[in-house]
Design a protein around this motif. Structure first.
Motif, short mmCIF file in Angstrom:
data_model
loop_
_atom_site.label_atom_id
_atom_site.label_comp_id
_atom_site.label_asym_id
_atom_site.label_seq_id
_atom_site.Cartn_x
_atom_site.Cartn_y
_atom_site.Cartn_z
N PRO A 103 0.81 -1.23 0.00
CA PRO A 103 0.00 0.00 0.00
C PRO A 103 0.84 1.28 0.00
O PRO A 103 0.49 2.25 -0.68
CB PRO A 103 -0.83 -0.12 1.28
CG PRO A 103 -0.89 -1.58 1.57
CD PRO A 103 0.44 -2.11 1.12
N LEU A 104 1.93 1.29 0.77
CA LEU A 104 2.76 2.49 0.82
C LEU A 104 3.39 2.80 -0.53
O LEU A 104 3.45 3.96 -0.95
CB LEU A 104 3.84 2.35 1.89
CG LEU A 104 3.41 2.42 3.34
CD1 LEU A 104 4.62 2.28 4.26
CD2 LEU A 104 2.66 3.71 3.65
N ILE A 105 3.88 1.78 -1.21
CA ILE A 105 4.56 2.03 -2.48
C ILE A 105 3.57 2.49 -3.54
O ILE A 105 3.92 3.21 -4.48
CB ILE A 105 5.35 0.78 -2.94
CG1 ILE A 105 6.54 1.21 -3.82
CG2 ILE A 105 4.47 -0.22 -3.69
CD1 ILE A 105 7.58 0.14 -4.01
N ALA A 106 2.28 2.10 -3.37
CA ALA A 106 1.23 2.58 -4.27
C ALA A 106 0.73 3.96 -3.85
O ALA A 106 -0.09 4.56 -4.55
CB ALA A 106 0.07 1.60 -4.28
N ARG A 107 1.21 4.46 -2.70
CA ARG A 107 0.79 5.73 -2.12
C ARG A 107 -0.69 5.71 -1.74
O ARG A 107 -1.37 6.75 -1.78
CB ARG A 107 1.13 6.90 -3.04
CG ARG A 107 2.61 6.96 -3.38
CD ARG A 107 2.99 8.19 -4.16
NE ARG A 107 4.36 8.08 -4.67
CZ ARG A 107 4.99 9.01 -5.36
NH1 ARG A 107 4.38 10.15 -5.64
NH2 ARG A 107 6.23 8.82 -5.78
N ALA A 108 -1.17 4.52 -1.41
CA ALA A 108 -2.52 4.36 -0.89
C ALA A 108 -2.50 4.55 0.61
O ALA A 108 -1.44 4.56 1.24
CB ALA A 108 -3.06 2.97 -1.25
N THR A 109 -3.67 4.73 1.22
CA THR A 109 -3.78 4.72 2.67
C THR A 109 -4.28 3.35 3.09
O THR A 109 -4.91 2.64 2.31
CB THR A 109 -4.73 5.82 3.17
OG1 THR A 109 -6.04 5.61 2.65
CG2 THR A 109 -4.23 7.19 2.75
N LEU A 110 -3.99 2.96 4.33
CA LEU A 110 -4.34 1.60 4.72
C LEU A 110 -5.07 1.56 6.05
O LEU A 110 -4.85 2.39 6.93
CB LEU A 110 -3.11 0.70 4.75
CG LEU A 110 -1.92 1.06 5.62
CD1 LEU A 110 -1.15 -0.22 5.97
CD2 LEU A 110 -0.97 2.00 4.91
N VAL A 111 -5.94 0.58 6.14
CA VAL A 111 -6.70 0.30 7.34
C VAL A 111 -6.39 -1.13 7.76
O VAL A 111 -6.73 -2.08 7.05
CB VAL A 111 -8.22 0.44 7.11
CG1 VAL A 111 -8.99 0.10 8.38
CG2 VAL A 111 -8.56 1.86 6.64
N LEU A 112 -5.68 -1.28 8.87
CA LEU A 112 -5.36 -2.61 9.38
C LEU A 112 -6.45 -3.03 10.35
O LEU A 112 -6.80 -2.27 11.26
CB LEU A 112 -4.02 -2.58 10.12
CG LEU A 112 -2.78 -2.14 9.34
CD1 LEU A 112 -1.57 -2.16 10.27
CD2 LEU A 112 -2.56 -3.01 8.14
N CYS A 113 -6.96 -4.23 10.18
CA CYS A 113 -8.01 -4.70 11.07
C CYS A 113 -7.69 -6.08 11.60
O CYS A 113 -7.56 -7.04 10.85
CB CYS A 113 -9.36 -4.73 10.34
SG CYS A 113 -10.74 -5.06 11.47
N ALA A 114 -7.53 -6.17 12.93
CA ALA A 114 -7.36 -7.45 13.60
C ALA A 114 -8.72 -8.02 13.97
O ALA A 114 -9.66 -7.27 14.23
CB ALA A 114 -6.50 -7.28 14.84
N ASN A 115 -8.81 -9.35 13.99
CA ASN A 115 -10.08 -10.01 14.34
C ASN A 115 -11.23 -9.46 13.52
O ASN A 115 -12.31 -9.16 14.05
CB ASN A 115 -10.36 -9.85 15.83
CG ASN A 115 -9.24 -10.39 16.70
OD1 ASN A 115 -8.90 -11.57 16.63
ND2 ASN A 115 -8.63 -9.52 17.51
N LEU A 116 -11.00 -9.33 12.23
CA LEU A 116 -11.98 -8.70 11.35
C LEU A 116 -13.32 -9.42 11.39
O LEU A 116 -13.40 -10.64 11.24
CB LEU A 116 -11.45 -8.68 9.91
CG LEU A 116 -12.26 -7.86 8.92
CD1 LEU A 116 -11.33 -7.19 7.89
CD2 LEU A 116 -13.27 -8.71 8.18
N ASP A 117 -14.38 -8.65 11.62
CA ASP A 117 -15.74 -9.17 11.67
C ASP A 117 -16.44 -8.79 10.37
O ASP A 117 -16.79 -7.61 10.18
CB ASP A 117 -16.48 -8.58 12.87
CG ASP A 117 -17.89 -9.13 13.01
OD1 ASP A 117 -18.36 -9.84 12.10
OD2 ASP A 117 -18.52 -8.83 14.05
N PRO A 118 -16.66 -9.76 9.46
CA PRO A 118 -17.27 -9.42 8.16
C PRO A 118 -18.65 -8.78 8.28
O PRO A 118 -19.06 -8.04 7.40
CB PRO A 118 -17.36 -10.78 7.46
CG PRO A 118 -16.34 -11.65 8.15
CD PRO A 118 -16.32 -11.18 9.57
#
Length: 216
Positions: free
Chosen positions: A197-212
């Motif tokens: 994501p960084l090399i694409a210059r995107a922003t990122l959202v990290l989610c642990a224990n993701l609940d769909p």
């Protein structure tokens, strides 16, 4: 394309250092932390200065990282790479070790000159009890400078990691307009959850224990 990882971060925040760059969620606990590019860069610089000034390491030295995907892990990894270190997740002799509090017992497999433990608290609060043989990362890192000039060539594995991240970003179709949701359980490799994501210059959202069920 950037030729080292420090440049990847610099390029990712160049347009607007104040925009949210990395957001951390834990769906099981409700934790949430949001960092702008400038704030993440500040943590990265402090980490690199800690390594160079206090641990006295540099290009060619190794850091062991026993940490899950997390916003503090991003600071540790990018700080290590900025200082020219090689990061490993395989047990063995290293110059410095960073470990989550719940993995401190594994330290015997990682002989290290210096060891830092992380509580991974969403607001970077220190541990109430620090395991023997460790220093608390968030306590130690705050004393160090907010600016760090990375070694221009980067570390010995920078070129390989940058190439892998660029290929992964292309494979995933990431662009600078994207806000990328990362299921940390499914993507533990920092090339996926951080560098692509960084090399694409995107922003990122990290989610642990993701609940769909919480997704739109």
């Amino acid at each position: 394309m950037a030729d080292n990882i420090a440049r990847v971060l610099t390029d990712a925040i160049a347009t607007d250092p104040t925009r949210p760059l990395l957001t951390w969620y834990d769906d099981a606990t409700g934790e949430r932390t949001e960092l702008s590019g400038a704030t993440l860069a500040n943590w990265v610089a402090k980490t690199a200065n800690l390594l160079v000034d206090e641990v006295v390491v540099g290009p060619g030295d190794a850091a062991g990282v026993l940490l899950p995907p997390h916003w503090q892990t991003a600071a540790v990894l990018l700080g290590c790479w900025s200082a020219g270190l090689t990061v490993t997740r395989e047990p063995g002799r290293v110059n410095v070790l960073f470990a989550a509090a719940d993995r401190a017992a594994e330290a015997d497999a990682w002989p290290a000159d210096e060891r830092y433990v992380l509580a991974l608290h969403p607001f970077a609060l220190p541990l109430r009890e620090v395991p023997p043989g460790f220093a608390d990362y968030v306590v130690e890192v705050r004393a160090h400078g907010d600016h760090f000039t990375a070694y221009p060539p980067g570390g010995p594995v920078d070129a390989e990691l940058v190439a892998r991240a660029a290929a992964r970003a292309t494979e995933l179709g990431l662009t600078a307009d994207d806000r990328v949701l990362v299921d940390t359980a499914a993507h533990p490799d920092p090339v996926d959850w951080l560098l692509a994501p960084l090399i694409a210059r995107a922003t990122l959202v990290l989610c642990a224990n993701l609940d769909p069920t919480l997704l739109p």
